[in-house]
Design a protein around this motif. Structure first.
Motif, mmCIF file in Angstrom:
data_model
loop_
_atom_site.group_PDB
_atom_site.id
_atom_site.type_symbol
_atom_site.label_atom_id
_atom_site.label_comp_id
_atom_site.label_asym_id
_atom_site.label_seq_id
_atom_site.Cartn_x
_atom_site.Cartn_y
_atom_site.Cartn_z
ATOM 1 N N ILE A 64 -0.796 -4.433 2.030
ATOM 2 C CA ILE A 64 -0.088 -4.402 3.313
ATOM 3 C C ILE A 64 0.822 -3.176 3.346
ATOM 4 N N CYS A 65 0.882 -2.548 4.493
ATOM 5 C CA CYS A 65 1.773 -1.380 4.618
ATOM 6 C C CYS A 65 2.486 -1.419 5.968
ATOM 7 N N SER A 66 1.760 -1.219 7.074
ATOM 8 C CA SER A 66 2.406 -1.080 8.394
ATOM 9 C C SER A 66 3.256 -2.291 8.782
ATOM 10 N N ALA A 67 2.769 -3.488 8.521
ATOM 11 C CA ALA A 67 3.509 -4.684 8.959
ATOM 12 C C ALA A 67 4.866 -4.766 8.261
ATOM 13 N N THR A 103 2.702 3.673 -5.241
ATOM 14 C CA THR A 103 3.615 4.777 -4.894
ATOM 15 C C THR A 103 3.079 5.556 -3.697
ATOM 16 N N LYS A 104 3.940 6.291 -3.044
ATOM 17 C CA LYS A 104 3.491 7.312 -2.091
ATOM 18 C C LYS A 104 2.609 8.267 -2.909
ATOM 19 N N THR A 105 1.575 8.836 -2.300
ATOM 20 C CA THR A 105 0.603 9.617 -3.088
ATOM 21 C C THR A 105 1.237 10.847 -3.754
ATOM 22 N N ILE A 106 0.991 10.931 -5.069
ATOM 23 C CA ILE A 106 1.557 12.000 -5.896
ATOM 24 C C ILE A 106 0.507 13.111 -6.063
ATOM 25 N N LEU A 155 -4.693 5.720 12.242
ATOM 26 C CA LEU A 155 -4.371 4.397 12.782
ATOM 27 C C LEU A 155 -4.258 3.381 11.645
ATOM 28 N N SER A 156 -3.222 2.546 11.705
ATOM 29 C CA SER A 156 -3.066 1.494 10.693
ATOM 30 C C SER A 156 -2.467 0.269 11.367
ATOM 31 N N GLY A 157 -2.502 -0.865 10.680
ATOM 32 C CA GLY A 157 -1.939 -2.091 11.239
ATOM 33 C C GLY A 157 -2.989 -2.914 11.974
ATOM 34 N N ALA A 158 -2.476 -3.853 12.795
ATOM 35 C CA ALA A 158 -3.323 -4.905 13.371
ATOM 36 C C ALA A 158 -4.640 -4.418 13.975
ATOM 37 N N GLY A 176 0.823 -1.214 0.000
ATOM 38 C CA GLY A 176 0.000 0.000 0.000
ATOM 39 C C GLY A 176 0.850 1.254 0.000
ATOM 40 N N SER A 177 0.234 2.339 -0.458
ATOM 41 C CA SER A 177 0.921 3.631 -0.509
ATOM 42 C C SER A 177 1.406 4.026 0.884
ATOM 43 N N GLY A 178 2.649 4.443 0.979
ATOM 44 C CA GLY A 178 3.178 4.825 2.295
ATOM 45 C C GLY A 178 4.656 5.089 2.226
ATOM 46 N N GLY A 181 -7.485 -5.928 -0.479
ATOM 47 C CA GLY A 181 -7.815 -5.849 0.953
ATOM 48 C C GLY A 181 -6.625 -5.287 1.709
ATOM 49 N N LEU A 182 -6.756 -4.068 2.180
ATOM 50 C CA LEU A 182 -5.641 -3.364 2.839
ATOM 51 C C LEU A 182 -6.121 -2.801 4.166
ATOM 52 N N GLY A 183 -5.347 -3.046 5.212
ATOM 53 C CA GLY A 183 -5.706 -2.482 6.518
ATOM 54 C C GLY A 183 -5.687 -3.537 7.594
ATOM 55 N N GLY A 184 -4.486 -3.795 8.144
ATOM 56 C CA GLY A 184 -4.427 -4.643 9.332
ATOM 57 C C GLY A 184 -3.766 -5.986 9.167
ATOM 58 N N VAL A 185 -3.250 -6.296 7.975
ATOM 59 C CA VAL A 185 -2.587 -7.597 7.845
ATOM 60 C C VAL A 185 -1.232 -7.542 8.554
ATOM 61 N N VAL A 201 -10.082 2.824 -6.992
ATOM 62 C CA VAL A 201 -10.443 3.876 -6.024
ATOM 63 C C VAL A 201 -10.092 3.379 -4.638
ATOM 64 N N LYS A 202 -9.325 4.192 -3.911
ATOM 65 C CA LYS A 202 -9.003 3.831 -2.528
ATOM 66 C C LYS A 202 -10.097 4.393 -1.629
ATOM 67 N N LEU A 203 -10.717 3.510 -0.868
ATOM 68 C CA LEU A 203 -11.847 3.920 -0.034
ATOM 69 C C LEU A 203 -11.360 4.281 1.364
HETATM 70 C C1 LIG Z 1 3.269 6.236 7.628
HETATM 71 C C2 LIG Z 1 2.142 5.973 6.659
HETATM 72 C C3 LIG Z 1 1.997 6.804 5.543
HETATM 73 C C4 LIG Z 1 0.958 6.600 4.647
HETATM 74 N N1 LIG Z 1 0.854 7.401 3.535
HETATM 75 C C5 LIG Z 1 -0.138 7.179 2.648
HETATM 76 C C6 LIG Z 1 -0.232 7.956 1.463
HETATM 77 O O1 LIG Z 1 0.590 8.813 1.157
HETATM 78 N N2 LIG Z 1 -1.283 7.698 0.626
HETATM 79 C C7 LIG Z 1 -2.224 6.752 0.896
HETATM 80 O O2 LIG Z 1 -3.145 6.554 0.097
HETATM 81 N N3 LIG Z 1 -2.134 5.982 1.993
HETATM 82 C C8 LIG Z 1 -1.122 6.169 2.871
HETATM 83 N N4 LIG Z 1 -1.036 5.382 3.983
HETATM 84 C C9 LIG Z 1 -2.090 4.379 4.271
HETATM 85 C C10 LIG Z 1 -1.707 2.968 3.800
HETATM 86 O O3 LIG Z 1 -1.599 2.908 2.397
HETATM 87 C C11 LIG Z 1 -2.774 1.947 4.242
HETATM 88 O O4 LIG Z 1 -4.014 2.294 3.685
HETATM 89 C C12 LIG Z 1 -2.938 1.869 5.754
HETATM 90 O O5 LIG Z 1 -1.695 1.966 6.395
HETATM 91 C C13 LIG Z 1 -3.637 0.570 6.171
HETATM 92 O O6 LIG Z 1 -2.882 -0.561 5.829
HETATM 93 P P1 LIG Z 1 -1.949 -1.349 6.912
HETATM 94 O O7 LIG Z 1 -2.815 -1.630 8.094
HETATM 95 O O8 LIG Z 1 -1.455 -2.561 6.202
HETATM 96 O O9 LIG Z 1 -0.856 -0.396 7.256
HETATM 97 C C14 LIG Z 1 0.026 5.549 4.879
HETATM 98 C C15 LIG Z 1 0.203 4.707 5.990
HETATM 99 C C16 LIG Z 1 1.240 4.903 6.868
HETATM 100 C C17 LIG Z 1 1.414 3.975 8.031
#
Ligand SMILES: Cc1cc2nc3c(=O)[nH]c(=O)nc-3n(C[C@H](O)[C@H](O)[C@H](O)COP(=O)(O)O)c2cc1C
Length: 354
Positions: free
Chosen positions: A249-252, A41-44, A200-203, A17-19, A226-230, A146-148
């Motif tokens: 997946i992003c935070s993990a 990518t990180k959001t542009i 908040l993100s992750g578990a 996921g973007s981050g 499916g993104l958010g908490g894996v 579309v990211k919800l």
């Molecule tokens: C430090 C950080 C920066 C993030 N930056 C972006 C971003 O620039 N654009 C975006 O759409 N989501 C961003 N996210 C959200 C993640 O893409 C994702 O939707 C969210 O972290 C949930 O997934 P996770 O539980 O696997 O982390 C960011 C998340 C984190 C933790």
């Protein structure tokens, strides 16, 4: 495990996921080499962000709060340098584009030309997504995701409108919030920024994400990342069973390192093989068959496996009705009059089975 994504072969169903990990081509290449199927990518946007204050903190296991803004690289740098370099290195790039049609109209055609696999549209407000989507669909042929946001007041209505407007897939979901973490030595919010709040993100957010995916699967027909908490392989299987087609997946990966990507992919393969499945598609959305739920009137049946019980007593401690005790010979005694069959003891112990 190789996975199809709108005709493109991904090396894995795991999509980053973007981050902060995809802050640049180099970051994206690292993730690709670690086994990611695709990298968002990180959001542009038109304007490079700056994030000078403290913007990330761990909050309980495998959970983060952040107030990091979008990319700190200007749009031109993504178009001139980062995307070409990442694509050249074989990364399947999904370009995250925010947050208004004024931003997306400036870059989506070029992102397609440069070889991006898809565009992911994201905004802080649902109202600005539809104009972005309608405009982007006129400009490009690659899939538009579309990211919800889980914070939307009408997430399902918004998702249905996006489906009607031509979205090709959903990413569900973004981080949740706003949230707050306080330093108890000073009383200050831990994070900087305008108000000290963060997302908040992750578990911790997984059960919430799962419900959203389940509902999206019921109410719409588009593929879902499916993104958010894996945070472990079992979570990924749950995401798919709720209705997702790909694992975001992003935070993990931030917390466990990029080696986690390859491990996750292998563990998913092992789960499928052990259960006699050949693909994730076979289990995608299986929970839907069992909704709206088991017969509520049937009492929950619990077992007790003496062989597995190590007499730790946790089931006795957690029973809110005080229905469990050890008998004189350390066997489990259940007071059937007090036991309400809530099932909490079963969920904390492998020795108690249904
Ligand atoms: C430090 C950080 C920066 C993030 N930056 C972006 C971003 O620039 N654009 C975006 O759409 N989501 C961003 N996210 C959200 C993640 O893409 C994702 O939707 C969210 O972290 C949930 O997934 P996770 O539980 O696997 O982390 C960011 C998340 C984190 C933790």
């Amino acid at each position: 495990m190789k996975t199809d994504f709108f005709g493109t072969q991904l090396q894995s169903p795991v999509i980053i996921g973007s981050g902060p990990l995809s802050y640049s081509a180099d970051g994206m290449i690292r993730l690709h080499q670690a086994g990611a199927g695709a990298v968002v990518t990180k959001t542009i946007t038109r304007y490079a962000a700056d994030n000078p204050y403290r913007h990330m903190v761990q909050c309980d296991t495998n959970t983060l709060i952040n107030c990091e803004k979008w990319s700190d690289y200007p749009m031109e740098q993504w178009l001139d340098t980062e995307i070409p370099k990442a694509v050249q290195a074989g990364v399947k790039c999904i370009a995250s584009v925010g947050h208004t049609v004024q931003d997306s109209s400036l870059c989506v055609e070029k992102l397609e030309e440069l070889g991006c696999t898809a565009i992911e549209l994201v905004s802080y407000r649902d109202e600005t997504v539809l104009p972005m989507l309608e405009d982007t669909k006129k400009r490009v042929k690659i899939p538009v995701i579309v990211k919800l946001s889980p914070n939307s007041s009408d997430l399902m209505g918004h998702a249905r409108r996006c489906e009607e407007a031509g979205a090709n897939a959903f990413t569900a979901c973004d981080s949740m919030g706003p949230t707050l973490k306080i330093d108890i030595e000073t009383g200050h919010p831990v994070l900087g920024g305008a108000d000290g709040y963060g997302w908040l993100s992750g578990a911790m957010i997984r059960p919430f994400t799962l419900q959203k995916i389940c509902e999206l699967r019921k109410q719409t027909r588009l593929p879902i990342i499916g993104l958010g908490g894996v945070a472990k392989w079992q979570d990924a299987i749950e995401m798919i069973m709720a209705g997702a087609n790909y694992i975001g997946i992003c935070s993990a990966v931030i917390l466990k390192g990029s080696e986690f990507i390859g491990k996750l992919d292998k563990q998913i393969d092992t789960y499928l093989a052990e259960h006699g499945y050949h693909s994730l598609e076979e289990i995608s959305g299986v929970v839907q068959k069992f909704l709206p739920g088991k017969d509520e009137k049937k009492p929950y049946q619990m077992g007790y496996d003496l062989e597995k019980c190590n007499h730790c007593g946790r089931c006795i401690k957690v029973c809110p009705y005080h229905a469990r005790t050890f008998g004189p010979d350390k066997t489990m005694v259940i007071d059937e009059k007090e036991c309400r069959k809530c099932g909490l003891c079963v969920s904390i112990c492998g020795g108690l089975s249904v």
